[in-house]
Design an enzyme around this catalytic site. Structure first.
Site, PDB file in Angstrom:
ATOM      1  N   HIS A 177      88.161  18.307  37.711  1.00 33.05           N
ATOM      2  CA  HIS A 177      87.958  16.865  37.484  1.00 33.05           C
ATOM      3  C   HIS A 177      88.833  16.330  36.357  1.00 33.05           C
ATOM      4  O   HIS A 177      89.056  15.133  36.263  1.00 33.05           O
ATOM      5  CB  HIS A 177      86.471  16.523  37.311  1.00 33.05           C
ATOM      6  CG  HIS A 177      85.881  16.871  35.980  1.00 33.05           C
ATOM      7  ND1 HIS A 177      85.413  18.115  35.683  1.00 33.05           N
ATOM      8  CD2 HIS A 177      85.688  16.128  34.863  1.00 33.05           C
ATOM      9  CE1 HIS A 177      84.938  18.124  34.450  1.00 33.05           C
ATOM     10  NE2 HIS A 177      85.096  16.926  33.919  1.00 33.05           N
ATOM     11  N   LYS A 181      91.249  12.382  35.439  1.00 33.57           N
ATOM     12  CA  LYS A 181      91.074  11.545  34.236  1.00 33.57           C
ATOM     13  C   LYS A 181      92.341  10.749  33.972  1.00 33.57           C
ATOM     14  O   LYS A 181      93.442  11.309  34.003  1.00 33.57           O
ATOM     15  CB  LYS A 181      90.747  12.421  33.016  1.00 33.57           C
ATOM     16  CG  LYS A 181      89.342  13.000  33.025  1.00 33.57           C
ATOM     17  CD  LYS A 181      89.055  13.749  31.729  1.00 33.57           C
ATOM     18  CE  LYS A 181      87.764  14.540  31.822  1.00 33.57           C
ATOM     19  NZ  LYS A 181      86.611  13.923  31.228  1.00 33.57           N
ATOM     20  N   ASP A 234      84.581  28.807  31.969  1.00 33.43           N
ATOM     21  CA  ASP A 234      84.039  27.479  32.297  1.00 33.43           C
ATOM     22  C   ASP A 234      85.042  26.363  31.983  1.00 33.43           C
ATOM     23  O   ASP A 234      85.108  25.368  32.698  1.00 33.43           O
ATOM     24  CB  ASP A 234      82.748  27.257  31.489  1.00 33.43           C
ATOM     25  CG  ASP A 234      82.008  25.990  31.880  1.00 33.43           C
ATOM     26  OD1 ASP A 234      81.815  25.783  33.092  1.00 33.43           O
ATOM     27  OD2 ASP A 234      81.625  25.208  30.993  1.00 33.43           O
ATOM     28  N   HIS A 239      90.305  23.548  33.031  1.00 24.90           N
ATOM     29  CA  HIS A 239      90.695  22.283  32.399  1.00 24.90           C
ATOM     30  C   HIS A 239      91.828  22.446  31.372  1.00 24.90           C
ATOM     31  O   HIS A 239      92.812  21.715  31.401  1.00 24.90           O
ATOM     32  CB  HIS A 239      89.497  21.614  31.723  1.00 24.90           C
ATOM     33  CG  HIS A 239      88.298  21.467  32.617  1.00 24.90           C
ATOM     34  ND1 HIS A 239      88.398  21.181  33.952  1.00 24.90           N
ATOM     35  CD2 HIS A 239      86.957  21.574  32.375  1.00 24.90           C
ATOM     36  CE1 HIS A 239      87.175  21.106  34.488  1.00 24.90           C
ATOM     37  NE2 HIS A 239      86.292  21.353  33.547  1.00 24.90           N
TER      38      HIS A 239
END
Ligand code: BG6
Length: 489
Positions: A177, A181, A234, A239
């Site tokens: 995700h 952004k 995670d 990311h």
């Protein structure tokens, strides 16, 4: 490569429609897309879950989701249009025969079928097989999945193999995700639409780069999942490494998915492995102890609900990353991410090299280097720290450091910032895979992360405690200090 950006009506099937992601994010984002007139009038939303449909479960879930998370007043006309798109199917996702129900509701001649896998990965294989048997898929269909795509290289290969038995590479949308952004996407504009940065973006001008993604939240009732993965799997595997590839990649030929993926994979392949020989010098793992955030006492990681007090899982990680290629030789990237830090604050800081000679030493003996900061959240924006003359008629020219600040909320005042998932859902519906991650990227990222995880295991590394509400263990400050540097935030 089939990367058509054409829009057409979709049958958006959400597997796990009553689960957390769907009822917190997806349904809200779909409502927002509908409100912005970005859903074709004939687009349908089909929620699939294991619960018996007593009294329109999906509609109720969407209603609660909007009540809870929609910040502005609900637009009744949009809601009516939106709710008319929804239908629900009760299915046991492990039973292939049940997928026949789908053929009755999707219209493969008229609509592109988007299958959103909002379920744990152990169900991916049966959903793929069920979909194949259902006969509802066409070459235009897409499947959307997101992390965790595996726990390591081997398990991610297993998932990817199961998916690729049914879907081709272009049909698979792997979501990170962060790539939806605004501020992360702005990296592309900043780097490739501004000549000052296309020419000053390598070891000749840049001293080092910092990427910090600090979270204020703790484990939020996800202890079971999180303890299996830790902050490295995670957050860093996906990311932070994705942000790194956007900063470090060579200029792609175009924004086409294949060109972007190709350049990102090259960066991931060039990451110098972390091994048992260099792991102690290049990495720091931490685990939060009890502390205070905004004046409120919070428990430590192993005191959270459902915790195992013997856990050695990290909630913080900092790593010095070296990229072994021509552009970045000798330019370290320092990556840092943690939970229960003082604030939710994410920033990329690019520190340029010190000037070779200071002609202003009478008024400014230590000429600081220029810094370009890209604030991902909060207060999204970009600023550059530059030296300027301080107005005055003194004998020696006086100079001082000032910031050229481009805060998005001020510059683009009034523009609503779409949630990352809105953009990514839309890209999947458009059939455009530029903002999704390719299989090879995921596997390269796991290869690098696995070697670091193995090095921690081989050296029996134990995470260092840090107080909740602090910036991580002291060792993270020392990691920078050893190189004569400091964290910017
Ligand atoms: C998710 C992680 O991918 O990203 C969470 O699983 C984390 O642990 C979240 O909190 C952070 O996302 P954002 O958009 O709030 O920075």
């Amino acid at each position: 490569m089939n990367n058509k950006k054409t829009f057409k009506p979709c049958d958006l099937v959400i597997f796990g429609a009553l689960g957390d992601l769907s009822t917190r994010k997806l349904l809200l984002c779909l409502y927002q897309l509908d409100k912005a007139n970005l859903l074709e009038s004939d687009t349908k939303i089909i929620g699939v879950d294991r619960f018996a449909d007593e009294g329109n479960l999906l509609l109720k879930a969407a209603n609660t989701c909007l009540d809870k998370f929609l910040k502005e007043a609900r637009d009744q006309t949009v809601w009516e249009r939106f709710s008319a798109r929804m239908s629900y199917l009760q299915m046991d996702l492990t039973k292939p025969a049940e997928y026949a129900q789908l053929s009755a509701v999707v219209d493969k001649d008229k609509r592109r079928m988007i299958n959103y896998f909002s379920v744990p990965p152990f169900l991916f294989k049966s959903i793929c097989q069920g979909l194949k048997l259902s006969g509802a898929l066409t070459p235009e269909s897409r499947m959307v999945m997101e992390k965790p795509i595996g726990y390591d290289l081997a398990s991610s290969e297993e998932i990817n193999n199961a998916v690729s038995d049914v879907f081709t590479g272009d049909q698979v949308c792997r979501i990170d995700h962060y790539l939806g952004k605004e501020t992360v996407l702005n990296l592309l504009a900043l780097r490739f639409a501004n000549s000052i940065f296309t020419t000053n973006w390598d070891h000749n001008t840049i001293d080092h780069i910092q990427i910090t993604v600090a979270e204020e939240v703790g484990i939020e009732g996800r202890w079971g999942y999180f303890d299996e993965s830790g902050q490295t799997r995670d957050m860093m595997q996906n990311h932070l490494l994705q942000i790194l590839t956007f900063i470090a990649m060579e200029p792609p030929v175009s924004l086409d998915a294949s060109n972007i993926h190709y350049e990102k994979i090259k960066v991931l392949k060039d990451l110098r492995p972390i091994t048992k020989e260099n792991v102690a010098e290049k990495t720091v793992r931490g685990q939060y102890a009890a502390g205070e955030i905004n004046g409120v006492a919070v428990p430590g990681y192993i005191e959270e609900e459902g915790a195992n007090i013997k856990s050695n899982t990290e909630s913080f990680v900092a790593v010095r990353v070296d990229i072994d290629n021509w552009r970045w030789a000798g330019v370290p990237f320092y990556l840092r991410t943690g939970k229960r830090m003082p604030a939710k604050q994410s920033e990329i800081m690019i520190q340029f090299k010190q000037l070779p000679h200071n002609i202003f030493k009478d008024s400014y003996p230590d000429l600081p280097p220029n810094k370009l900061s890209i604030r991902l959240q909060p207060d999204e924006g970009v600023d550059i720290e530059m030296m300027n003359k301080i107005p005055g008629i003194d004998e020696h020219i006086k100079i001082g450091s000032t910031k050229l600040d481009l805060s998005f909320s001020e510059v683009f005042n009034g523009n609503r910032v779409a949630d990352a998932y809105e953009r990514l859902l839309l890209e999947a519906m458009r059939g455009n895979s530029t903002l999704f991650i390719s299989r090879e990227e995921i596997e390269q990222a796991w290869t690098w992360i696995d070697s670091m995880q193995n090095a921690w295991a081989e050296t029996q590394d134990v995470p260092k405690p840090y107080a909740a509400g602090s910036w991580g263990p002291d060792a993270a400050t020392e990691l920078m200090a050893r190189d004569g540097r400091t964290w910017d935030i």
